[in-house]
Design a protein around this motif. Sequence first.
Motif, PDB file in Angstrom:
ATOM      1  N   PRO A 667       0.818  -1.212   0.000  1.00 43.30           N
ATOM      2  CA  PRO A 667       0.000   0.000   0.000  1.00 43.30           C
ATOM      3  C   PRO A 667       0.858   1.270   0.000  1.00 43.30           C
ATOM      4  O   PRO A 667       1.835   1.371   0.739  1.00 43.30           O
ATOM      5  N   ALA A 668       0.479   2.204  -0.861  1.00 46.84           N
ATOM      6  CA  ALA A 668       1.212   3.463  -0.970  1.00 46.84           C
ATOM      7  C   ALA A 668       0.265   4.544  -1.462  1.00 46.84           C
ATOM      8  O   ALA A 668      -0.791   4.261  -2.045  1.00 46.84           O
ATOM      9  N   ILE A 669       0.654   5.782  -1.218  1.00 45.23           N
ATOM     10  CA  ILE A 669      -0.114   6.948  -1.652  1.00 45.23           C
ATOM     11  C   ILE A 669       0.833   7.900  -2.363  1.00 45.23           C
ATOM     12  O   ILE A 669       1.958   8.136  -1.901  1.00 45.23           O
ATOM     13  N   ILE A 670       0.392   8.427  -3.500  1.00 47.63           N
ATOM     14  CA  ILE A 670       1.180   9.403  -4.254  1.00 47.63           C
ATOM     15  C   ILE A 670       0.371  10.696  -4.310  1.00 47.63           C
ATOM     16  O   ILE A 670      -0.752  10.713  -4.822  1.00 47.63           O
ATOM     17  N   GLU A 671       0.942  11.766  -3.782  1.00 46.82           N
ATOM     18  CA  GLU A 671       0.239  13.046  -3.709  1.00 46.82           C
ATOM     19  C   GLU A 671       0.762  14.008  -4.771  1.00 46.82           C
ATOM     20  O   GLU A 671       1.954  14.021  -5.082  1.00 46.82           O
ATOM     21  N   GLN A 672      -0.148  14.803  -5.323  1.00 48.79           N
ATOM     22  CA  GLN A 672       0.222  15.867  -6.246  1.00 48.79           C
ATOM     23  C   GLN A 672      -0.808  16.976  -6.138  1.00 48.79           C
ATOM     24  O   GLN A 672      -1.801  16.842  -5.408  1.00 48.79           O
ATOM     25  N   MET A 673      -0.588  18.072  -6.866  1.00 49.46           N
ATOM     26  CA  MET A 673      -1.437  19.243  -6.704  1.00 49.46           C
ATOM     27  C   MET A 673      -2.904  18.958  -6.978  1.00 49.46           C
ATOM     28  O   MET A 673      -3.790  19.408  -6.245  1.00 49.46           O
ATOM     29  N   ASP A 674      -3.215  18.196  -8.035  1.00 53.26           N
ATOM     30  CA  ASP A 674      -4.596  18.082  -8.487  1.00 53.26           C
ATOM     31  C   ASP A 674      -5.296  16.799  -8.079  1.00 53.26           C
ATOM     32  O   ASP A 674      -6.494  16.648  -8.324  1.00 53.26           O
ATOM     33  N   THR A 675      -4.592  15.860  -7.446  1.00 48.88           N
ATOM     34  CA  THR A 675      -5.241  14.617  -7.032  1.00 48.88           C
ATOM     35  C   THR A 675      -4.316  13.831  -6.113  1.00 48.88           C
ATOM     36  O   THR A 675      -3.178  14.224  -5.845  1.00 48.88           O
ATOM     37  N   THR A 676      -4.806  12.700  -5.650  1.00 46.97           N
ATOM     38  CA  THR A 676      -4.023  11.750  -4.855  1.00 46.97           C
ATOM     39  C   THR A 676      -4.273  10.360  -5.422  1.00 46.97           C
ATOM     40  O   THR A 676      -5.414  10.002  -5.725  1.00 46.97           O
ATOM     41  N   THR A 677      -3.203   9.583  -5.581  1.00 42.60           N
ATOM     42  CA  THR A 677      -3.308   8.234  -6.128  1.00 42.60           C
ATOM     43  C   THR A 677      -3.105   7.213  -5.017  1.00 42.60           C
ATOM     44  O   THR A 677      -2.143   7.308  -4.244  1.00 42.60           O
ATOM     45  N   LEU A 678      -4.000   6.243  -4.938  1.00 43.34           N
ATOM     46  CA  LEU A 678      -3.890   5.154  -3.967  1.00 43.34           C
ATOM     47  C   LEU A 678      -3.424   3.890  -4.681  1.00 43.34           C
ATOM     48  O   LEU A 678      -4.016   3.478  -5.684  1.00 43.34           O
ATOM     49  N   ILE A 679      -2.347   3.295  -4.162  1.00 41.62           N
ATOM     50  CA  ILE A 679      -1.864   2.003  -4.656  1.00 41.62           C
ATOM     51  C   ILE A 679      -2.181   0.974  -3.575  1.00 41.62           C
ATOM     52  O   ILE A 679      -1.516   0.934  -2.532  1.00 41.62           O
ATOM     53  N   PRO A 680      -3.204   0.152  -3.755  1.00 39.70           N
ATOM     54  CA  PRO A 680      -3.558  -0.824  -2.719  1.00 39.70           C
ATOM     55  C   PRO A 680      -2.495  -1.913  -2.594  1.00 39.70           C
ATOM     56  O   PRO A 680      -1.633  -2.076  -3.470  1.00 39.70           O
ATOM     57  N   ASP A 681      -2.554  -2.663  -1.513  1.00 39.66           N
ATOM     58  CA  ASP A 681      -1.674  -3.811  -1.397  1.00 39.66           C
ATOM     59  C   ASP A 681      -2.030  -4.799  -2.507  1.00 39.66           C
ATOM     60  O   ASP A 681      -3.186  -4.950  -2.892  1.00 39.66           O
ATOM     61  N   GLY A 682      -1.007  -5.462  -3.029  1.00 40.88           N
ATOM     62  CA  GLY A 682      -1.223  -6.359  -4.157  1.00 40.88           C
ATOM     63  C   GLY A 682      -1.096  -5.672  -5.500  1.00 40.88           C
ATOM     64  O   GLY A 682      -1.285  -6.310  -6.540  1.00 40.88           O
ATOM     65  N   TRP A 683      -0.764  -4.377  -5.503  1.00 47.69           N
ATOM     66  CA  TRP A 683      -0.581  -3.623  -6.740  1.00 47.69           C
ATOM     67  C   TRP A 683       0.823  -3.035  -6.784  1.00 47.69           C
ATOM     68  O   TRP A 683       1.413  -2.723  -5.754  1.00 47.69           O
ATOM     69  N   ILE A 684       1.343  -2.873  -7.991  1.00 45.77           N
ATOM     70  CA  ILE A 684       2.663  -2.279  -8.224  1.00 45.77           C
ATOM     71  C   ILE A 684       2.491  -1.087  -9.155  1.00 45.77           C
ATOM     72  O   ILE A 684       1.739  -1.149 -10.133  1.00 45.77           O
ATOM     73  N   CYS A 685       3.179   0.005  -8.859  1.00 45.49           N
ATOM     74  CA  CYS A 685       3.105   1.221  -9.670  1.00 45.49           C
ATOM     75  C   CYS A 685       4.455   1.480 -10.327  1.00 45.49           C
ATOM     76  O   CYS A 685       5.499   1.433  -9.667  1.00 45.49           O
ATOM     77  N   GLU A 686       4.431   1.765 -11.629  1.00 50.93           N
ATOM     78  CA  GLU A 686       5.638   2.116 -12.366  1.00 50.93           C
ATOM     79  C   GLU A 686       5.459   3.493 -12.990  1.00 50.93           C
ATOM     80  O   GLU A 686       4.385   3.815 -13.504  1.00 50.93           O
ATOM     81  N   CYS A 687       6.513   4.308 -12.967  1.00 52.28           N
ATOM     82  CA  CYS A 687       6.475   5.655 -13.532  1.00 52.28           C
ATOM     83  C   CYS A 687       6.925   5.590 -14.989  1.00 52.28           C
ATOM     84  O   CYS A 687       8.104   5.354 -15.274  1.00 52.28           O
ATOM     85  N   HIS A 688       5.980   5.792 -15.893  1.00 51.69           N
ATOM     86  CA  HIS A 688       6.247   5.679 -17.326  1.00 51.69           C
ATOM     87  C   HIS A 688       6.960   6.928 -17.826  1.00 51.69           C
ATOM     88  O   HIS A 688       6.824   8.020 -17.266  1.00 51.69           O
ATOM     89  N   GLN A 689       7.714   6.790 -18.914  1.00 52.30           N
ATOM     90  CA  GLN A 689       8.464   7.924 -19.451  1.00 52.30           C
ATOM     91  C   GLN A 689       7.560   9.042 -19.963  1.00 52.30           C
ATOM     92  O   GLN A 689       7.992  10.186 -20.109  1.00 52.30           O
TER      93      GLN A 689
END
Length: 699
Positions: A667-689
């Motif tokens: 589980p992780a959270i990514i914050e930015q000016m216009d929204t917040t992204t939730l990554i639940p447990d069991g999910w992986i997030c990759e930052c695309h180019q």
Amino acid sequence: MRILEPVRDVAPSPLASCQIGVDVGGTFTDLVLIDGCGAVRCVKVPSTPGEPALSTLQGIDELIGPAGARQFQSIHHTHSNTLALNTLIERTGANIGMLVTQGFRDLMEIQRLSIPDPMRYSSRRPQAVVPRRLVREVRERLNADGSIETPLDASQLLEAAAEIVAAGAQGIVICFLHSYRSPVHERRAREIIGEKFPDLPVDISSEVWPQAREFERGMLATINSYVRPRIERYVTVLAQGLLSRSISSAPRGARSNGGRELLSSMGQKPAVALFSGPAAGVAGAASVALDAGWADADLMTLDIGGTSADIGVIRRGKPILSSEEHIADFPILFPTVAVSAIGAGGGSIIWADPTGSVKVGPRSVGADPGPACYGRSDALVPALTDAFLVVGYLSADRKLGDKLVMSLERSLQAMSRLGDRVGVPAEGIADGAIQIAIAMMAAEATSTLSRRGVDAPEFRMVAYGGAGPLLGALVAEEVFIDTVLIPPLPGALSAMGAARSDIHGDFLRPIYQEVEIIDPTQFASQLDSISRDARDWLGEEVEGLPVTGMNITYSLDMRYEGQGFDVAVDIDRETLERFDRSVLLKRFHDAHQAEFGYASESARVWIKELRAHAVGYLAKTVHAHKGAEAAQPCAPRARTIRLRGAAVHASVYSRENLEIGSRLEGPAIIEQMDTTTLIPDGWICECHQSGALVLHRAG
């Protein structure tokens, strides 16, 4: 695409041209600016529902900064909103009267006799937009082929119009029987009324959209007249404000088909923009998916805003268009990006019914007073945004949209009041409300995808809007989708879609004849007419824009004799000009076989309508996202959140600090000016180019 924020730190290149996209939402107005180098800037300002153009102008001031418009060679701007949509849903439009053929006064009351939900005893047909007291009959009659059966009675027409005006009508809609085949009576009636009442707006159904089915055509013309005053007000205030800021380029509006059009012409036919906000979002989703390398992808889109969750479908990289959409249970014949909406947005009210069952929506707290955490009212009405704050998805230490301070204490008070009534603590109410909202969205998504004939596990998702990235992965789990894309600016994707949209226009000619008896000469005349209209419209719309190409495509709506539905068959211009019946019939049989699994080649075939879709392609500048420039990414913070009914520890990241190629586990959270992204447990997030976040289900 380079994302540069905050705005105050960005200095655009001198004399560069730029594209501005605007999306006026229920809570925030989002604006993006794309300069000639591909750099993107974004601002969010609170919406001003009483005068929507004011928030747009305020946002433009923040977007272009103190240097103003003089720093750019040209500014092209496109505006999307839900003004027309909300006017219809809230029934706050103009008082409209209607003139119909003698014997058809109850056209708007009878509708199609059906009720929205036949399985519910309480279901009723929607209340007519035009009350019966403002409907009058006129002696006239056309036959189904457009020939005159009964001449227009001019004296009775004037008498009926005078009665409607005396009853308080601010405009008149004329919908005569079979006018789609010949507009002669409707046009003459408008001329006669105009001579007597020169300042009275008069809409005729044959010019708004010349398609068969009197109720649907009349309804579309009525909506057009009903919402026009509010759209005209928006355009007037906006135009004056732009001129005072030395922005002289003609403003354009986003259309429901995902394209853009001059606001000056859209003001005459505002019904084409009923779905402009949601449509711009779906078009933007297709665009960011292409940036991420998902060319020709099949996608489900999830846009969770302040008042609703909108679900769309993209097939082979293109948004699906439909001529069978409904708003407030009323049919919309215009080609529209197919979007299904439910009342489950950030402002949706959390409440309990008499049995103590917790519910979410469909009523919303709106932008003012907003959720309890906004602190604008003593009422403490809990909304879904309050639930996000209570369970820890949002942080009270961050300002919503970089502007609104949120109060966790007020959210807890609002949840506690509701919890005391049903015997559940505040955290349990918040967590339960989120799970209810997820279930509602998943059910609507399943229904939407089923209607489009697709299987959800074969699709990927694009989640955007203020709360889409928060719930995207959780909704994806429920519908068995394994990959979710979060755009670089998800909270402003509708504005981005408007800024990057092309010119799109739709045109229609009625045919309504069996293929075997159609006169090729008459068909050629219709083809020339629709082609000329499309070319002329494109020529006006692309003036002053960086156009890279133009194209007109054609299709026929065809059906077997006695069939109650149509099949759209794409046909090239050359084949239509030859009018080779055997080729046309084969194309139809093949299309019917592909869509429904069978073809009746011995049955008679009818052509209902000839359609043209005109596109002006605009130059677009896209650059790779640079990512964080720090040598080492910042260490994440930790926060306890409630996820699926349990307390878990989540790592919290700032999106601007993530490097391209970064890989995060939930589980992780990514914050930015216009929204917040939730990554639940069991999910992986990759930052695309491309700057997007791509979430995959692990394993």
